[in-house]
Scaffold this motif. Structure first.
Motif, PDB file in Angstrom:
ATOM      1  N   GLU A  14       0.867  -1.189   0.000  1.00  0.00           N
ATOM      2  CA  GLU A  14       0.000   0.000   0.000  1.00  0.00           C
ATOM      3  C   GLU A  14       0.905   1.241   0.000  1.00  0.00           C
ATOM      4  O   GLU A  14       1.048   1.938   1.005  1.00  0.00           O
ATOM      5  CB  GLU A  14      -0.930  -0.013   1.214  1.00  0.00           C
ATOM      6  N   LEU A  15       1.498   1.529  -1.151  1.00  0.00           N
ATOM      7  CA  LEU A  15       2.531   2.553  -1.213  1.00  0.00           C
ATOM      8  C   LEU A  15       1.971   3.971  -1.136  1.00  0.00           C
ATOM      9  O   LEU A  15       2.667   4.883  -0.693  1.00  0.00           O
ATOM     10  CB  LEU A  15       3.360   2.368  -2.479  1.00  0.00           C
ATOM     11  N   ALA A  16       0.748   4.167  -1.572  1.00  0.00           N
ATOM     12  CA  ALA A  16       0.135   5.487  -1.402  1.00  0.00           C
ATOM     13  C   ALA A  16      -0.008   5.817   0.079  1.00  0.00           C
ATOM     14  O   ALA A  16       0.241   6.952   0.508  1.00  0.00           O
ATOM     15  CB  ALA A  16      -1.227   5.530  -2.092  1.00  0.00           C
ATOM     16  N   GLU A  17      -0.376   4.840   0.871  1.00  0.00           N
ATOM     17  CA  GLU A  17      -0.473   5.026   2.322  1.00  0.00           C
ATOM     18  C   GLU A  17       0.906   5.198   2.940  1.00  0.00           C
ATOM     19  O   GLU A  17       1.089   5.983   3.869  1.00  0.00           O
ATOM     20  CB  GLU A  17      -1.211   3.850   2.961  1.00  0.00           C
ATOM     21  N   ALA A  18       1.882   4.472   2.423  1.00  0.00           N
ATOM     22  CA  ALA A  18       3.252   4.630   2.913  1.00  0.00           C
ATOM     23  C   ALA A  18       3.756   6.042   2.641  1.00  0.00           C
ATOM     24  O   ALA A  18       4.455   6.644   3.466  1.00  0.00           O
ATOM     25  CB  ALA A  18       4.170   3.601   2.251  1.00  0.00           C
ATOM     26  N   CYS A  19       3.401   6.577   1.494  1.00  0.00           N
ATOM     27  CA  CYS A  19       3.777   7.948   1.140  1.00  0.00           C
ATOM     28  C   CYS A  19       3.151   8.945   2.121  1.00  0.00           C
ATOM     29  O   CYS A  19       3.819   9.858   2.600  1.00  0.00           O
ATOM     30  CB  CYS A  19       3.334   8.229  -0.296  1.00  0.00           C
ATOM     31  N   ARG A  20       1.880   8.745   2.420  1.00  0.00           N
ATOM     32  CA  ARG A  20       1.192   9.625   3.377  1.00  0.00           C
ATOM     33  C   ARG A  20       1.831   9.522   4.759  1.00  0.00           C
ATOM     34  O   ARG A  20       2.053  10.536   5.440  1.00  0.00           O
ATOM     35  CB  ARG A  20      -0.288   9.256   3.446  1.00  0.00           C
ATOM     36  N   ALA A  21       2.147   8.307   5.165  1.00  0.00           N
ATOM     37  CA  ALA A  21       2.737   8.105   6.487  1.00  0.00           C
ATOM     38  C   ALA A  21       4.126   8.722   6.567  1.00  0.00           C
ATOM     39  O   ALA A  21       4.485   9.326   7.592  1.00  0.00           O
ATOM     40  CB  ALA A  21       2.803   6.611   6.798  1.00  0.00           C
ATOM     41  N   LEU A  22       4.920   8.590   5.504  1.00  0.00           N
ATOM     42  CA  LEU A  22       6.246   9.203   5.498  1.00  0.00           C
ATOM     43  C   LEU A  22       6.138  10.716   5.673  1.00  0.00           C
ATOM     44  O   LEU A  22       6.935  11.326   6.405  1.00  0.00           O
ATOM     45  CB  LEU A  22       6.974   8.866   4.195  1.00  0.00           C
ATOM     46  N   GLY A  23       5.164  11.313   5.023  1.00  0.00           N
ATOM     47  CA  GLY A  23       4.951  12.750   5.184  1.00  0.00           C
ATOM     48  C   GLY A  23       4.653  13.131   6.622  1.00  0.00           C
ATOM     49  O   GLY A  23       5.182  14.131   7.137  1.00  0.00           O
ATOM     50  N   ARG A  24       3.835  12.334   7.286  1.00  0.00           N
ATOM     51  CA  ARG A  24       3.501  12.629   8.681  1.00  0.00           C
ATOM     52  C   ARG A  24       4.719  12.468   9.583  1.00  0.00           C
ATOM     53  O   ARG A  24       4.917  13.244  10.525  1.00  0.00           O
ATOM     54  CB  ARG A  24       2.368  11.711   9.156  1.00  0.00           C
ATOM     55  N   VAL A  25       5.545  11.470   9.302  1.00  0.00           N
ATOM     56  CA  VAL A  25       6.767  11.268  10.090  1.00  0.00           C
ATOM     57  C   VAL A  25       7.681  12.481   9.961  1.00  0.00           C
ATOM     58  O   VAL A  25       8.220  12.992  10.953  1.00  0.00           O
ATOM     59  CB  VAL A  25       7.511   9.992   9.637  1.00  0.00           C
TER      60      VAL A  25
END
Length: 217
Positions: A14-25
């Motif tokens: 789920e790379l779109a979600e991984a992208c969102r999570a990286l942004g939050r980190v």
């Protein structure tokens, strides 16, 4: 929490979600941790998921919107926003991040923007490096970076010039002269900066050879 969620999202594709999570980190940690807040391995995994896709060719043929948010054009827009809106406003001093950005822009054939990203990476590796005038190993590594950047100018410069002259980048003014002029300037500046310390090193002769080659372009 977001870091764990990012890792799990990558593991299950789920790379779109991984992208969102990286942004939050990055949003939560960058003020204290700087570039360490960016998980570069995850970032490069996301870049790879975009650049290995054939979406650009298919969309040109079919004029269709991307259907998969986890690869190609479907993930590209999210990654582009991640860089532009979150990472680079907070972390702009890491060459690996800039090179990842350049790779993404290259896939999208945004030649001028890719060239600017590679320029930023070069500045991180060489221009702001205060050790290369006094430390031999740092200087040798910088020689490699200089040659790599000159190759980038050689490969991307003509494409960027065509892009600008064709009007694909309306509102952007051409600046900095030709790629040949920029390459000569980069090399001349580097050699002038480090001549006193390292002109007797074997690599210096190689730099002189590159300098001579650039004179005839």
């Amino acid at each position: 929490m977001w870091s764990n969620y990012m890792v799990v999202s990558v593991d299950v594709g789920e790379l779109a979600e991984a992208c969102r999570a990286l942004g939050r980190v990055v949003e939560e940690r960058s003020e204290k941790e700087g570039k360490e807040s960016v998980d570069i391995e995850v970032l490069e995994r996301l870049i790879s998921a975009v650049t290995r896709s054939s979406d650009l060719d298919e969309s040109a043929e079919k004029d269709t919107r991307p259907s998969n948010p986890n690869e190609g054009l479907g993930l590209y827009a999210r990654l582009d926003d991640l860089f532009a809106q979150i990472i680079l406003p907070r972390v702009a001093d890491d060459s690996r991040i800039w090179k990842a950005r350049a790779q993404l822009l290259t896939w999208r054939t945004r030649w001028s923007d890719a060239l600017e990203a590679y320029n930023a990476a070069y500045r991180c590796d060489v221009v702001t490096n205060t050790q290369l005038e006094v430390d031999l190993q740092s200087w040798k590594e910088a020689v490699v970076h200089v040659e790599e950047y000159i190759d980038v100018l050689r490969n991307f410069g003509p494409r960027a010039a065509m892009e600008q002259s064709s009007g694909d980048e309306q509102g952007k003014k051409k600046r900095g002269g030709t790629w040949q002029f920029q390459a000569r300037s980069v090399l001349r500046t580097f050699m002038g900066r480090t001549r006193d310390a390292f002109e007797d090193e074997p690599e210096w002769k190689h730099l002189e050879g590159v300098e001579e080659e650039l004179k005839h372009l």
